[in-house]
Motif scaffolding. Structure first.
Motif, PDB file in Angstrom:
ATOM      1  N   MET A   1       0.847  -1.171   0.000  1.00  0.00           N
ATOM      2  CA  MET A   1       0.000   0.000   0.000  1.00  0.00           C
ATOM      3  C   MET A   1       0.894   1.236   0.000  1.00  0.00           C
ATOM      4  SD  MET A   1      -2.581   1.271   3.009  1.00  0.00           S
ATOM      5  CE  MET A   1      -4.200   0.902   2.441  1.00  0.00           C
ATOM      6  N   ASN A   2       0.666   2.119  -0.923  1.00  0.00           N
ATOM      7  CA  ASN A   2       1.429   3.356  -1.007  1.00  0.00           C
ATOM      8  C   ASN A   2       0.716   4.450  -0.231  1.00  0.00           C
ATOM      9  OD1 ASN A   2       3.743   2.900  -2.403  1.00  0.00           O
ATOM     10  ND2 ASN A   2       2.834   3.247  -4.422  1.00  0.00           N
ATOM     11  N   VAL A   3       1.414   5.019   0.674  1.00  0.00           N
ATOM     12  CA  VAL A   3       0.882   6.134   1.446  1.00  0.00           C
ATOM     13  C   VAL A   3       1.841   7.292   1.225  1.00  0.00           C
ATOM     14  CG1 VAL A   3       0.324   6.956   3.755  1.00  0.00           C
ATOM     15  CG2 VAL A   3      -0.058   4.562   3.188  1.00  0.00           C
ATOM     16  N   ASN A   4       1.272   8.423   0.820  1.00  0.00           N
ATOM     17  CA  ASN A   4       2.187   9.542   0.592  1.00  0.00           C
ATOM     18  C   ASN A   4       2.677  10.089   1.928  1.00  0.00           C
ATOM     19  OD1 ASN A   4       0.714  11.837   1.539  1.00  0.00           O
ATOM     20  ND2 ASN A   4      -0.531  11.801  -0.309  1.00  0.00           N
ATOM     21  N   SER A   5       3.784  10.766   1.885  1.00  0.00           N
ATOM     22  CA  SER A   5       4.446  11.211   3.115  1.00  0.00           C
ATOM     23  C   SER A   5       3.608  12.219   3.895  1.00  0.00           C
ATOM     24  CB  SER A   5       5.828  11.769   2.824  1.00  0.00           C
ATOM     25  OG  SER A   5       5.732  12.880   1.967  1.00  0.00           O
ATOM     26  N   ALA A   6       2.802  13.034   3.218  1.00  0.00           N
ATOM     27  CA  ALA A   6       1.951  14.004   3.920  1.00  0.00           C
ATOM     28  C   ALA A   6       0.871  13.271   4.709  1.00  0.00           C
ATOM     29  CB  ALA A   6       1.323  14.977   2.924  1.00  0.00           C
ATOM     30  N   ASP A   7       0.259  12.250   4.098  1.00  0.00           N
ATOM     31  CA  ASP A   7      -0.752  11.460   4.799  1.00  0.00           C
ATOM     32  C   ASP A   7      -0.131  10.722   5.983  1.00  0.00           C
ATOM     33  OD1 ASP A   7      -2.765  12.254   3.091  1.00  0.00           O
ATOM     34  OD2 ASP A   7      -2.693  10.423   1.869  1.00  0.00           O
ATOM     35  N   HIS A   8       1.067  10.192   5.759  1.00  0.00           N
ATOM     36  CA  HIS A   8       1.764   9.461   6.810  1.00  0.00           C
ATOM     37  C   HIS A   8       2.081  10.391   7.989  1.00  0.00           C
ATOM     38  CE1 HIS A   8       4.255   6.256   8.444  1.00  0.00           C
ATOM     39  NE2 HIS A   8       5.206   7.148   8.652  1.00  0.00           N
ATOM     40  N   ALA A   9       2.571  11.563   7.699  1.00  0.00           N
ATOM     41  CA  ALA A   9       2.903  12.539   8.742  1.00  0.00           C
ATOM     42  C   ALA A   9       1.649  12.960   9.500  1.00  0.00           C
ATOM     43  CB  ALA A   9       3.605  13.748   8.136  1.00  0.00           C
ATOM     44  N   HIS A  10       0.560  13.165   8.753  1.00  0.00           N
ATOM     45  CA  HIS A  10      -0.715  13.528   9.395  1.00  0.00           C
ATOM     46  C   HIS A  10      -1.181  12.406  10.320  1.00  0.00           C
ATOM     47  CE1 HIS A  10      -4.656  15.224  10.030  1.00  0.00           C
ATOM     48  NE2 HIS A  10      -5.188  14.074   9.643  1.00  0.00           N
ATOM     49  N   ALA A  11      -1.075  11.170   9.860  1.00  0.00           N
ATOM     50  CA  ALA A  11      -1.483  10.019  10.673  1.00  0.00           C
ATOM     51  C   ALA A  11      -0.640   9.936  11.943  1.00  0.00           C
ATOM     52  CB  ALA A  11      -1.378   8.734   9.865  1.00  0.00           C
ATOM     53  N   LEU A  12       0.638  10.186  11.839  1.00  0.00           N
ATOM     54  CA  LEU A  12       1.516  10.140  13.008  1.00  0.00           C
ATOM     55  C   LEU A  12       1.167  11.229  14.017  1.00  0.00           C
ATOM     56  CD1 LEU A  12       4.992   9.278  11.436  1.00  0.00           C
ATOM     57  CD2 LEU A  12       3.450   7.773  12.728  1.00  0.00           C
ATOM     58  N   ARG A  13       0.829  12.436  13.521  1.00  0.00           N
ATOM     59  CA  ARG A  13       0.423  13.520  14.420  1.00  0.00           C
ATOM     60  C   ARG A  13      -0.900  13.176  15.106  1.00  0.00           C
ATOM     61  NH1 ARG A  13       2.191  16.531  10.077  1.00  0.00           N
ATOM     62  NH2 ARG A  13       0.051  16.946   9.403  1.00  0.00           N
ATOM     63  N   GLU A  14      -1.816  12.624  14.351  1.00  0.00           N
ATOM     64  CA  GLU A  14      -3.106  12.228  14.921  1.00  0.00           C
ATOM     65  C   GLU A  14      -2.908  11.124  15.968  1.00  0.00           C
ATOM     66  OE1 GLU A  14      -7.541  10.710  13.570  1.00  0.00           O
ATOM     67  OE2 GLU A  14      -6.113  11.337  12.028  1.00  0.00           O
ATOM     68  N   LEU A  15      -2.057  10.171  15.654  1.00  0.00           N
ATOM     69  CA  LEU A  15      -1.744   9.091  16.589  1.00  0.00           C
ATOM     70  C   LEU A  15      -1.158   9.655  17.880  1.00  0.00           C
ATOM     71  CD1 LEU A  15      -1.510   6.034  17.150  1.00  0.00           C
ATOM     72  CD2 LEU A  15       0.711   6.116  15.996  1.00  0.00           C
ATOM     73  N   GLN A  16      -0.239  10.594  17.758  1.00  0.00           N
ATOM     74  CA  GLN A  16       0.370  11.222  18.931  1.00  0.00           C
ATOM     75  C   GLN A  16      -0.684  11.931  19.778  1.00  0.00           C
ATOM     76  OE1 GLN A  16       3.391  10.864  20.137  1.00  0.00           O
ATOM     77  NE2 GLN A  16       2.907  12.193  21.872  1.00  0.00           N
ATOM     78  N   GLY A  17      -1.570  12.655  19.128  1.00  0.00           N
ATOM     79  CA  GLY A  17      -2.636  13.353  19.857  1.00  0.00           C
ATOM     80  C   GLY A  17      -3.556  12.386  20.583  1.00  0.00           C
ATOM     81  N   LEU A  18      -3.914  11.293  19.923  1.00  0.00           N
ATOM     82  CA  LEU A  18      -4.768  10.287  20.555  1.00  0.00           C
ATOM     83  C   LEU A  18      -4.061   9.647  21.745  1.00  0.00           C
ATOM     84  CD1 LEU A  18      -6.267   8.639  17.349  1.00  0.00           C
ATOM     85  CD2 LEU A  18      -7.512   9.989  19.058  1.00  0.00           C
ATOM     86  N   ARG A  19      -2.787   9.362  21.586  1.00  0.00           N
ATOM     87  CA  ARG A  19      -2.025   8.756  22.686  1.00  0.00           C
ATOM     88  C   ARG A  19      -1.896   9.714  23.868  1.00  0.00           C
ATOM     89  NH1 ARG A  19       2.563   5.589  19.119  1.00  0.00           N
ATOM     90  NH2 ARG A  19       1.312   3.691  18.796  1.00  0.00           N
ATOM     91  N   GLU A  20      -1.756  10.993  23.598  1.00  0.00           N
ATOM     92  CA  GLU A  20      -1.708  11.975  24.685  1.00  0.00           C
ATOM     93  C   GLU A  20      -3.041  12.009  25.426  1.00  0.00           C
ATOM     94  OE1 GLU A  20      -0.452  15.676  22.945  1.00  0.00           O
ATOM     95  OE2 GLU A  20       1.572  14.914  22.528  1.00  0.00           O
ATOM     96  N   SER A  21      -4.132  11.904  24.693  1.00  0.00           N
ATOM     97  CA  SER A  21      -5.457  11.855  25.328  1.00  0.00           C
ATOM     98  C   SER A  21      -5.590  10.606  26.196  1.00  0.00           C
ATOM     99  CB  SER A  21      -6.567  11.875  24.272  1.00  0.00           C
ATOM    100  OG  SER A  21      -6.564  13.113  23.588  1.00  0.00           O
ATOM    101  N   ILE A  22      -5.125   9.479  25.690  1.00  0.00           N
ATOM    102  CA  ILE A  22      -5.163   8.231  26.465  1.00  0.00           C
ATOM    103  C   ILE A  22      -4.322   8.385  27.733  1.00  0.00           C
ATOM    104  CG2 ILE A  22      -4.384   5.814  26.469  1.00  0.00           C
ATOM    105  CD1 ILE A  22      -5.188   5.784  23.444  1.00  0.00           C
ATOM    106  N   ASP A  23      -3.132   8.977  27.597  1.00  0.00           N
ATOM    107  CA  ASP A  23      -2.268   9.185  28.758  1.00  0.00           C
ATOM    108  C   ASP A  23      -2.951  10.066  29.812  1.00  0.00           C
ATOM    109  OD1 ASP A  23      -0.405   7.669  27.412  1.00  0.00           O
ATOM    110  OD2 ASP A  23       0.918   9.361  26.936  1.00  0.00           O
ATOM    111  N   ASN A  24      -3.660  11.085  29.360  1.00  0.00           N
ATOM    112  CA  ASN A  24      -4.382  11.958  30.290  1.00  0.00           C
ATOM    113  C   ASN A  24      -5.490  11.208  31.015  1.00  0.00           C
ATOM    114  OD1 ASN A  24      -2.799  14.198  29.686  1.00  0.00           O
ATOM    115  ND2 ASN A  24      -4.188  14.932  28.108  1.00  0.00           N
ATOM    116  N   VAL A  25      -6.227  10.390  30.280  1.00  0.00           N
ATOM    117  CA  VAL A  25      -7.291   9.597  30.900  1.00  0.00           C
ATOM    118  C   VAL A  25      -6.688   8.601  31.887  1.00  0.00           C
ATOM    119  CG1 VAL A  25      -9.104   7.883  30.474  1.00  0.00           C
ATOM    120  CG2 VAL A  25      -8.934   9.904  29.009  1.00  0.00           C
TER     121      VAL A  25
END
Length: 112
Positions: free
Chosen positions: A1-25
């Protein structure tokens, strides 16, 4: 599966944000559990002072019923909520037994 680097970077930022929310909970859960155990320690001391049994099966049954209903309302698996509560209650009873033993208290009413 080809994922362009902008989509990949966006996914990583979203993942980081979700993980920070989990850490807060997770942090909030730990603080809430600590607060809960402060109250249950007081309950354990009160029970020991008055020779009451560490376990209260009627209350536990009411709590399980209440928390299963809350879990359903919150779209959380009621079986998971019950297992979680049972784990906490077992630890609380262990604390109450230890408090009773430390104070030399003997229950007036035998635990079921």
């Amino acid at each position: 599966m080809n994922v362009n680097s902008a989509d990949h970077a966006h996914a990583l930022r979203e993942l980081q944000g979700l993980r920070e929310s989990i850490d807060n909970v997770d942090a909030a859960l730990i603080h809430l559990l600590a607060e809960r155990f402060k109250f249950t320690q007081s309950v354990g001391r009160l029970k020991a002072e008055h020779g009451l049994p560490p376990a209260d099966l009627e209350r536990e049954a009411r709590q399980i019923k209440r928390l299963r209903a809350l879990a359903e309302e919150s779209h959380l698996d009621p079986e998971f909520a019950e297992k979680f509560l049972n784990f906490i209650v077992a630890e609380v009873i262990h604390h109450h037994e230890r408090i009773a033993a430390d104070t030399g208290s003997t229950p007036v009413v035998a635990a079921d």
